[in-house]
Design an enzyme around this catalytic site. Sequence first.
Site, PDB file in Angstrom:
ATOM      1  N   TYR A   1       0.913  -1.268   0.008  1.00  0.00           N
ATOM      2  CA  TYR A   1      -0.005   0.178   0.038  1.00  0.00           C
ATOM      3  C   TYR A   1       0.713   1.285  -0.067  1.00  0.00           C
ATOM      4  CZ  TYR A   1      -0.303  -0.119   5.101  1.00  0.00           C
ATOM      5  OH  TYR A   1      -0.202  -0.108   6.591  1.00  0.00           O
ATOM      6  N   GLU A   2       0.061   2.260  -0.383  1.00  0.00           N
ATOM      7  CA  GLU A   2       1.054   3.573  -0.542  1.00  0.00           C
ATOM      8  C   GLU A   2       1.920   3.518  -1.647  1.00  0.00           C
ATOM      9  OE1 GLU A   2      -0.370   6.372   0.262  1.00  0.00           O
ATOM     10  OE2 GLU A   2      -1.600   5.737   1.759  1.00  0.00           O
TER      11      GLU A   2
END
Lengths: 595, 595
Positions: free
Chosen positions: B437-438
């Site tokens: 994620y990110e």
Amino acid sequence: MYHAPISDMLFVMKELAGLDEVAALPGYEDATPETAQAVLEEASKLCGEVLAPLNVEGDRNPSRWENGSVFATPGFADAFRQFSEGGWQGVQHPPEYEGQGLPKLVATPCVEMLNAANLSFALCPLLTDGAIEALLTAGSEEQKQRYVPKLISGEWTGTMNLTEPQAGSDLAMVRTRAEPQGDGTYRLFGTKIFITWGEHDMAKNIVHLVLARTPSAPEGVKGISLFVVPKFVVNDDGSLGERNDVHCVSIEHKLGIKASPTAVLQFGDHGGAIGHLIGDENRGLEYMFIMMNAARFAVGMQGVAVSDRAYQKAVAYAKERVQSRPVDGSTKEAATIIHHPDVRRMLATMRALTEASRALAYVAAAQSDIAHRHPDEATRARHQARYEFFVPVVKGWSTELSIDVASLGVQVHGGMGFIEETGAAQFYRDARILPIYEGTTAIQANDLIGRKTLRDGGAVAKALIGEIGDTIDALDAHDGAAFASMRTHLARGRDAFASAVDYVLANAKRDPNAVFAGSVPYLKLAGIVLGGWQMARALLAAQRLKADDPKFYGAKIATAQFFAEHLLPQAVAFEAAIVSANGSEGVLALSEDQF
Amino acid sequence: MYHAPISDMLFVMKELAGLDEVAALPGYEDATPETAQAVLEEASKLCGEVLAPLNVEGDRNPSRWENGSVFATPGFADAFRQFSEGGWQGVQHPPEYEGQGLPKLVATPCVEMLNAANLSFALCPLLTDGAIEALLTAGSEEQKQRYVPKLISGEWTGTMNLTEPQAGSDLAMVRTRAEPQGDGTYRLFGTKIFITWGEHDMAKNIVHLVLARTPSAPEGVKGISLFVVPKFVVNDDGSLGERNDVHCVSIEHKLGIKASPTAVLQFGDHGGAIGHLIGDENRGLEYMFIMMNAARFAVGMQGVAVSDRAYQKAVAYAKERVQSRPVDGSTKEAATIIHHPDVRRMLATMRALTEASRALAYVAAAQSDIAHRHPDEATRARHQARYEFFVPVVKGWSTELSIDVASLGVQVHGGMGFIEETGAAQFYRDARILPIYEGTTAIQANDLIGRKTLRDGGAVAKALIGEIGDTIDALDAHDGAAFASMRTHLARGRDAFASAVDYVLANAKRDPNAVFAGSVPYLKLAGIVLGGWQMARALLAAQRLKADDPKFYGAKIATAQFFAEHLLPQAVAFEAAIVSANGSEGVLALSEDQF
């Protein structure tokens, strides 16, 4: 979905492991390439159609304990019936006891398929294989006749009972007692933990093989005996008698392989569990090692298997998922992610590690076959020693890398990989047990150093290093980037391994802590170099055969090149951790309270 | 149990990251070592006593969705109240909006503690930080006044809404529509997925920052605007008005971080969700990148944090679990497993990676502080460029290694590690999302190559390489095994990194596929060398300070030596994968159907 990679398997069997040589051994005449292919195709049907679809179900709906009984995931019992009826438990066991008597080299791809299709399910036959092996090795003829055919037919299953709460890797601490009853039987008392498929409803009886101590036994590992303790006592006519005093008091709540019940077994809470000694008293550990060697090899195959399954799933997703434009600007449109270089790198890593670990394991299986059946004693001994060298590497290296491969499989899926419904995460969870059970990687590494490198003064290791040199010479005869890369990196890997072997031989007595602080790097170094060696041999074979099937053999060449360029360079890093550290200072400098 | 490693944190802040230099910046005069220590000690109480004990509970009793509402794990809402009342959301935000205005260098250890204590919980403040950052950067003064103080006080929380089912990493594909209503407001329509803490019951309102397209927007990333869409419409007096048309239709069933609800949010199913434009139309991606850089750094800290927590747990077990005699025969009795060399090696690996990734991140945080506050513009720019170089390395490297560290943590526990009740497996599951994620590791690696290495012609990279050389020179002045090992392996690592930078600069245009096929190895190479550099600086500092506290600084010296001998040698393997592969052949040779 699981498709057994039969072409890849046959390539390894024929071109790397020497199926022809194995089929020339006495008793293995039937193991022709045609038979092997037919066996693999048949196995692939059962695995692909019956077992693989149950894999997710087993994860979502694990084995369930209720009042001492364990109920397998719905569908498992029926699948086990089909597995048994197909004769799959008996593939490598002797025809005298209703087995099929095929070589380990042919049985091994079947084991791989079974585990790739359904790791939790496959553990039941894996443990039964171990029990069969132990009975065949050390049991009396009466015991063999009584138990083995029923284990092979799948009427009964088998377990291995080693671990106790205070005795994990250290079997010297086993406390389970076996009290002789004067009639040739014993009564067992104690608690065993981590007993895989230790209780279930898929078979009529469960044959527990149990390590325990008799009253007169010496302390430590020299006082351990092996007993057979069936869930239901077996009458002389082979029929089942009373329920024995061994009970499953709970099963574990685990990170993965959730469908396989991991039982806590209580022996003798109601008067004593009736058991029979196998072989001689106090020789239990020796027998157990035989079945453990078989089981360790099989767990190594679980590593190969879960790697391949994770790879197949990641490839399927990468071909389907559309995301972002290619970095080379070749199209303006978003492409399937298999077009992105880093996704390629991840898939190539997964593929190369899977193929190398498979090749190493199948080559080891062939050594075992020669060790069992070759007419010449010296040849048997030579191959037995080589097989025993390979076993900890197959177990340790293939399982450690299976975690990396399964983790890459999650990564290829991006955010979807973290969602359980996608299924990629299950492999990441399941794989995590593999470097732990049947001896942790450290135990394998200690075995590789202690029993397999030091005991023969490095003879097997050096013979292998010599043969790797022959392969490097053979690479010299070819041009092209794949051969150039393989030559360079395999030579560096060989040198790194040779230097580590010399270091181990020179320092094990002087500074055991230093050597054993590098034991796992030593095992991984052996894995990457021996695996790379097999990839080099695959490269040579593929080059020779290329015209027959340019697509298939072209892929073998590219995968070998990738392994050489991206993975073999690890060898130098492992060597540094062993040799240039030169002592245990960096590892052992801290006192306990500095941690 | 979690004990914040305050001494280690302060060592890095003071000796490596330059706390004095940061405290000399205008506006940061209060950030003295004494204040920093007091802040850290206060944070450690909340984290150790309140948040850490809830971590297991969150895993066993995850957030629950019911009819569009999400209920956090019992205890979380109260913990969030304590967190908010302590002022912890505002540590690094400006006093004008009720923040504490401390430097990022002081806030970062607090973020580490928060995540080490409870990764799922910490995600809520992490996302709120991102929303605050975006509003402060691009919001109008009225928007800042309306939202930021309430976000800082914890009355409300924030989210980032980027991903859609067809648009994961590729934001060009965003389809959510924002239709202007003629009164300055917009109505939003669309589906957003993977929205962390997108719905919950811990705060009175949730401030969604949402990427969407206006009707006239150009295609691709240049037509994305940023909107603020609160769960409850905010009246002009700051009170809450009607329920907005954004609804949580489901939450995901995930491998880890189970307590943090991952929401599917539906905008505009009942007439349109009322939103307000932030900043200018079509500049949404630019604003989002600001908040993403902050979030990426924070996710890197999650990697450090979960590594440290897994390490602490493994150490505790290794000091307690008795198993097997020491390999050096030093006692006849079984010993606690911390006495076994391979357990030491595993713990040392976990510790060394944690310390190196922490040092790199804190050093980066100080760069950010200087970039924000230094009076000299050129100095600001230089440190900003360096911070931006570090961000993808902190995010990518720290999170990738956190998986390895958590996996070793399971391994140290042996069979018990695989049992969920032990708790080691949770870190292995939780950590797995961090490299995804990110921005996945590949996205970070592309950023490191494209924006951070190529765009300035390698200027930042080469400046860092020069400084590593200075550190190597400083090592020359010292004797002893730790310094010798560090000198050798850091020099090799520096050379490997320099050669990879040259390769990237020379080939990115000519053969982008080749360069990007090595992008993740390039990122990992940067991580291991820059991390190793910090360990070398730590070694020098510890040598200088040793007399003050031989035990503490002695451990720093030993850990640096271990890093040099066991981990830095990886650099050479990464270099080979990038440079000596020299082209994309090995990675990209296979056609799609050969996979």
